[in-house]
Scaffold this active site. Structure first.
Site, short mmCIF file in Angstrom:
data_model
loop_
_atom_site.label_atom_id
_atom_site.label_comp_id
_atom_site.label_asym_id
_atom_site.label_seq_id
_atom_site.Cartn_x
_atom_site.Cartn_y
_atom_site.Cartn_z
N LYS A 156 0.81 -1.22 0.00
CA LYS A 156 0.00 0.00 0.00
C LYS A 156 0.85 1.27 0.00
O LYS A 156 0.60 2.19 -0.79
CB LYS A 156 -0.94 -0.04 1.22
CG LYS A 156 -1.89 1.13 1.36
CD LYS A 156 -3.14 0.73 2.13
CE LYS A 156 -2.84 0.00 3.42
NZ LYS A 156 -2.17 0.82 4.44
N THR B 139 4.04 1.54 -0.83
CA THR B 139 4.80 1.56 -2.08
C THR B 139 3.94 2.09 -3.23
O THR B 139 4.39 2.91 -4.04
CB THR B 139 5.30 0.14 -2.41
OG1 THR B 139 6.12 -0.33 -1.33
CG2 THR B 139 6.08 0.11 -3.70
N ARG C 14 2.04 8.30 6.83
CA ARG C 14 2.24 8.15 8.27
C ARG C 14 3.72 7.96 8.60
O ARG C 14 4.49 7.51 7.75
CB ARG C 14 1.44 6.95 8.79
CG ARG C 14 -0.06 7.10 8.66
CD ARG C 14 -0.78 5.82 9.05
NE ARG C 14 -0.46 4.74 8.11
CZ ARG C 14 -0.72 3.46 8.34
NH1 ARG C 14 -1.27 3.09 9.48
NH2 ARG C 14 -0.43 2.54 7.45
N LYS D 186 8.06 -6.21 10.94
CA LYS D 186 7.72 -5.54 9.70
C LYS D 186 8.93 -4.97 8.97
O LYS D 186 9.00 -4.96 7.75
CB LYS D 186 6.71 -4.42 9.97
CG LYS D 186 6.17 -3.76 8.72
CD LYS D 186 5.09 -2.73 9.10
CE LYS D 186 4.54 -2.07 7.85
NZ LYS D 186 3.49 -1.07 8.17
N ALA E 46 -3.94 1.64 13.61
CA ALA E 46 -5.16 1.50 12.81
C ALA E 46 -6.15 0.54 13.46
O ALA E 46 -7.29 0.46 13.02
CB ALA E 46 -4.81 1.04 11.41
N PHE F 205 -4.05 -0.55 7.27
CA PHE F 205 -4.60 -1.90 7.06
C PHE F 205 -5.55 -1.93 5.86
O PHE F 205 -5.39 -1.20 4.90
CB PHE F 205 -5.28 -2.40 8.34
CG PHE F 205 -4.33 -2.62 9.48
CD1 PHE F 205 -3.09 -3.22 9.29
CD2 PHE F 205 -4.66 -2.22 10.77
CE1 PHE F 205 -2.21 -3.42 10.35
CE2 PHE F 205 -3.79 -2.42 11.83
CZ PHE F 205 -2.57 -3.02 11.61
N PHE G 62 3.47 -8.86 -9.35
CA PHE G 62 4.65 -9.65 -9.00
C PHE G 62 5.10 -10.43 -10.24
O PHE G 62 4.27 -10.75 -11.11
CB PHE G 62 4.32 -10.63 -7.86
CG PHE G 62 4.35 -10.00 -6.49
CD1 PHE G 62 5.34 -10.34 -5.57
CD2 PHE G 62 3.41 -9.06 -6.13
CE1 PHE G 62 5.37 -9.76 -4.31
CE2 PHE G 62 3.42 -8.48 -4.87
CZ PHE G 62 4.41 -8.83 -3.96
N TRP H 188 7.19 -0.74 -7.74
CA TRP H 188 8.28 -1.29 -6.94
C TRP H 188 9.53 -1.48 -7.80
O TRP H 188 10.64 -1.15 -7.39
CB TRP H 188 7.85 -2.62 -6.31
CG TRP H 188 8.89 -3.26 -5.44
CD1 TRP H 188 9.17 -2.98 -4.13
CD2 TRP H 188 9.81 -4.30 -5.84
NE1 TRP H 188 10.20 -3.79 -3.69
CE2 TRP H 188 10.61 -4.59 -4.71
CE3 TRP H 188 10.01 -5.00 -7.03
CZ2 TRP H 188 11.60 -5.58 -4.76
CZ3 TRP H 188 11.00 -5.97 -7.07
CH2 TRP H 188 11.78 -6.25 -5.92
#
Length: 560
Positions: free
Chosen positions: A73, A75, A96, A107, A275, A303, A384, A412
């Site tokens: 998200k 990215t 954020r 993470k 969140a 999220f 991907f 990405w």
């Protein structure tokens, strides 16, 4: 194929001086406070002089329910901003701030990834400009004043069994969740049960992110409920006369931080409430600043759309008086197959059956955005290398059936260039959409119970809500305190539309169980807790911290 890590990519890019980035937004030099050459704070009071300017189009980036397969998200948000710039749009990003706990936990870094990152990523992930430390200090000052008040005679009659205010620190440490303090004699305080939250779970973080200026900040701090007296009446930070000193600690943290992407798109990175138990969005001030300084303001919510987008729209937009022009819903083939029951170690293989079973999760989020909230939506398929044409075509067809276009995102690997298709669809949706079309899921004038039931039924797809006896008591008590008109903030697992993290896809035939309700009166919402929501995470078996290092030249490695 990219071989470099995120941090290696970030370190290979030559950043522009932050004054140059600020100048591109016409931010006056006197409003800038430099933190080195690559980051700065911007005085929020410049918003007063920008009131005459029309708002740029607000684009909200949200996602399907998160999975171990990842969605991307942040990215996507960064790459979309870069792509809009390539198309000649004056785009500004609002994100954020990362928390040290997740950075050193499971993470890792949280500044985007690949060639769609905000930089300096090391600074952003580690301390940054000290905002989270300031929030922790203000939180713990209030805790210290609270316990000192009790020790010095307890004039307000606080019941030590009903203290709700916890201490905090910005680190994952399960050992601190529950504790007893004030031990070893009268001079060391009054013994009582206590505990720590992670700093981003502090109500002060939520307050900072919803305050519009210093006076509003102080008023919200004043309204924090720290506990209850022996007559079960709320006791506030204002009664402890704490708001002034807390505001002093937060005076610089209230100012948004300005940085840049790898492609030099301006990005405000400011605030980051949990969140789960808060609204999960960056600061209202930063979002407003992005809207005033750009043609397009791209921001994200925490999220999946059932938590982050719902709270962004029903809480942040309601308080801030704003409405997105379009919503981007991020999904991946891998995550949808996981939602369809595919094992994690098989996600690289084509599996149309699992994809068909998982796609309803995406479709429910689309329905929520377009039907429940009335907003235009675009699906960003974060591509991907293992995705097959058949899988991508299936997602596109299912989205088209709901009248929503799906666009491939390859930011990405390719940066802004990989987001051109997505950016074009976002521009189209934003320009075709009706201004001010946002519809809230509930109105302020219904009861708290009705608000909770409406979110559960309309957004989650639940058959209804079961309230534990303690939750019913909380509801009656909070409404008797005059808090019934506040919006509700659902504290629920992020992994499922239900309150059971194992129910993937788009479950039906379930009910939501609310076990307790608590007031975030300073932030301006009421929190309904479902399931076990952890406000102080623990470290995993192999923390990310084990791989983070720095060499003799000061070069950091292992952040991602």
């Amino acid at each position: 194929m990219i071989c470099k890590s995120d941090i290696e990519i970030a370190q290979s890019i030559q950043m522009k001086p932050i004054m140059e980035i600020a100048s591109s937004l016409d931010i006056p030099e006197e409003a800038i406070e430099l933190y080195g050459n690559t980051k700065c704070k911007v005085d929020y009071r410049i918003l007063d002089s920008l009131q005459h300017k029309p708002d740029g189009k607000l684009i909200l980036v949200t996602a399907i329910n998160p999975t171990p397969a990842g969605e991307g998200k942040t990215t996507t948000t960064v790459g979309l901003g870069d792509a809009l710039r390539k198309l000649g749009k004056k785009a500004v990003i609002a994100l954020r701030e990362p928390s040290l706990g997740p950075v050193f936990g499971i993470k890792g870094g949280a500044a985007g990834g690949g060639y769609a990152q905000v930089v300096p990523m090391e600074d952003i992930n580690l301390h940054f400009t000290g905002d989270l430390h300031a929030i922790g200090a203000a939180n713990n000052l209030l805790a210290a004043m609270l316990d000192n008040h009790i020790y010095q005679g307890n004039r307000l009659g606080l019941d030590v069994r009903k203290i709700t205010w916890k201490r905090c620190m910005d680190m994952n440490d399960r050992q601190l969740r529950f504790m007893v303090n004030g031990l070893n004699g009268r001079t060391n305080g009054i013994p009582r049960e206590d505990g720590f939250d992670i700093t981003v779970a502090s109500e002060i973080m939520a307050i900072l992110c919803l305050a519009i200026n210093m006076e509003d900040l102080k008023e919200r701090l004043r309204n924090i409920i720290v506990g209850y007296d022996t007559d079960d009446q709320p006791v506030t930070a204002g009664q402890l006369k704490a708001e002034g000193a807390m505001a002093v600690l937060l005076k610089d943290a209230l100012k948004p931080n300005l940085v840049q992407t790898l492609e030099h798109t301006p990005a405000f990175v400011h605030g980051g409430p949990f969140a789960n138990i808060a609204h999960g969005c960056n600061s209202l001030i930063a979002t407003r600043m992005a809207m005033k300084l750009g043609e397009y303001a791209i921001t994200e919510a925490g999220f999946g759309a059932d938590l982050g987008a719902e709270k962004f729209l029903d809480i942040k937009c309601r308080i801030g008086g704003m409405s997105p022009s379009a919503v981007v819903i991020v999904a991946t083939v891998r995550a949808l197959k996981y939602n369809g029951g595919a094992a994690r170690n098989t996600l690289d293989k084509e599996d149309l059956a699992a994809l068909k079973k998982g796609i309803p999760n995406l479709l429910k989020h689309i329905e929520n955005v377009t039907v429940k909230f009335g907003l235009p939506a675009v699906v960003a398929v974060n591509r991907f290398p293992t995705d097959t044409e058949a899988e991508l075509k299936l997602i596109e067809e299912k989205c088209r059936q709901l009248g929503v276009r799906a666009a491939l995102s390859e930011v990405w690997a390719k940066g802004g260039e990989g987001g051109i298709e997505l950016a074009e669809e976002v521009i189209r949706a934003a320009e075709e959409g009706k201004s001010g079309s946002l519809r809230f899921v509930y109105q302020n004038d219904i009861s708290l119970r009705e608000k909770i039931e409406t979110v559960a039924r309309e957004i989650y797809g639940a058959d209804g809500v079961d309230f534990a006896p303690a939750a019913l008591k909380d509801l009656n008590r909070l409404e008797s305190f005059g808090l019934g008109s506040l919006p509700v903030c659902m504290a629920k697992t992020q992994y499922s539309l239900s309150d059971d993290p194992k129910k993937l896809g788009a479950p039906t035939g379930f009910r939501i169980t609310v076990r307790s309700i608590r007031a975030s009166a300073g932030a301006g919402f009421v929190v309904a807790l479902t399931g076990d929501i952890m406000t102080m995470p623990g470290l995993p078996k192999v923390p990310a911290a084990e791989k983070i290092d720095i060499d003799s030249a000061g070069v950091i490695s292992g952040l991602f």
